[in-house]
Design an enzyme around this catalytic site. Structure first.
Site, PDB file in Angstrom:
ATOM      1  CD  GLU A 234      -2.210   1.509   2.843  1.00  0.00           C
ATOM      2  OE1 GLU A 234      -2.223   2.633   2.967  1.00  0.00           O
ATOM      3  OE2 GLU A 234      -1.749   0.788   3.734  1.00  0.00           O
TER       4      GLU A 234
ATOM      5  CG  ASP B  91      -0.368   7.401  -1.047  1.00  0.00           C
ATOM      6  OD1 ASP B  91      -1.021   7.309  -1.307  1.00  0.00           O
ATOM      7  OD2 ASP B  91       0.857   7.915  -0.834  1.00  0.00           O
TER       8      ASP B  91
ATOM      9  CG  ASP C 134      -6.296   1.379   3.482  1.00  0.00           C
ATOM     10  OD1 ASP C 134      -5.687   2.019   2.674  1.00  0.00           O
ATOM     11  OD2 ASP C 134      -5.629   0.731   4.439  1.00  0.00           O
TER      12      ASP C 134
ATOM     13  CD  GLU D 210      -3.291   4.826  -1.294  1.00  0.00           C
ATOM     14  OE1 GLU D 210      -3.473   5.807  -1.970  1.00  0.00           O
ATOM     15  OE2 GLU D 210      -3.300   4.185  -0.720  1.00  0.00           O
TER      16      GLU D 210
END
Length: 256
Positions: free
Chosen positions: A38, A42, A111, A114
């Site tokens: 994650e 991101d 989450d 990502e």
């Protein structure tokens, strides 16, 4: 777990399917969870979206590009994409998280999405991750106005009125309801020139102002075109009246 259907929806086939499985694994399930993926995803997402916006919207300045990007990568946007990809059906959650409805929780789904971006990056490189992100985001961008995306109702109302040279709205708290720890504010928004007077409510003064501004903006969108049309008609009428030549016969009759 079979991830064939999800890979088809993503339009990407993993050479290392275990990366996709890890991306879908919440920390409540086991130690091989998705939090590191994650973190990576991101950064990949922010870079890919920035690149996409830079190429698509050449007239937007840095501030507007940042605003649009922030709106596209926030939790709600990721949650909606995750729902579209049917990620709730693919998540690996611990028993407690599963019972509490974690597969519906926006933060968990955002989450996981990502983490998938991070997994694609590790599996196929940045170009593969960017291609996936573009595939998911281009349809969204085709339906939004980058000039207004992410702006709140008060800002949109102010800009709309300024664009038509109308005085800014006035806000006033007209009532509060409920106990001190659970108050509801009622705010009135007025625009005298348009004879608009609407009320909105919310758990804070700011929220109530935003609610009232949204209603006022809807009314302004309805009334301003009528005002502009009427103003043009009046100007046209005055111009025609001034341009009409005097009647010579009338002048002769007046002299007689």
């Amino acid at each position: 777990m079979s991830l064939e259907a999800l890979q088809q929806r993503l339009g990407y086939r993993f050479s290392k399917p275990e990366l996709l499985q890890q991306a879908l694994t919440h920390r409540s399930h086991n130690a091989m969870h998705n939090e590191r993926l994650e973190f990576l995803g991101d950064s990949i997402l922010n870079c890919a979206v920035a690149d996409m916006l830079y190429g698509m919207f050449g007239k937007l300045d840095e501030g507007d590009l940042s605003r649009v990007r922030a709106n596209l990568v926030k939790q709600q946007a990721l949650y909606e994409i995750a729902q579209m990809l049917l990620l709730p059906d693919e998540l690996r959650l611990g028993e407690g998280e599963l019972k509490s409805g974690g597969f519906r929780r926006p933060s968990i789904l955002a989450d996981a999405l990502e983490a998938i971006f991070g997994a694609v990056f590790l599996d196929g490189g940045f170009d593969a991750a960017r291609t996936l992100i573009r595939k998911l985001y281009i349809p969204i961008l085709e339906q939004v106005d980058p000039r207004t995306l992410g702006k709140d109702a008060k800002t949109l109302l102010q800009e709309y009125l300024q664009g038509h040279k109308i005085a800014l709205p006035q806000y006033a708290v007209v009532a509060t309801h409920g106990a001190a720890h659970n108050q509801q504010f009622e705010v009135e928004c007025t625009i005298p020139k348009l004879e608009i007077r609407v009320s909105g409510s919310g758990a804070s003064r700011r929220a109530a102002e935003q609610s009232a501004a949204k209603l006022a903006l809807e009314e302004a969108h309805r009334l301003v075109p009528q005002l502009v049309k009427r103003s043009r008609a009046e100007r046209t009428g005055k111009t025609r009246k001034q341009a009409t030549p005097p009647d010579p016969q009338l002048s002769l009759r007046l002299k007689e």
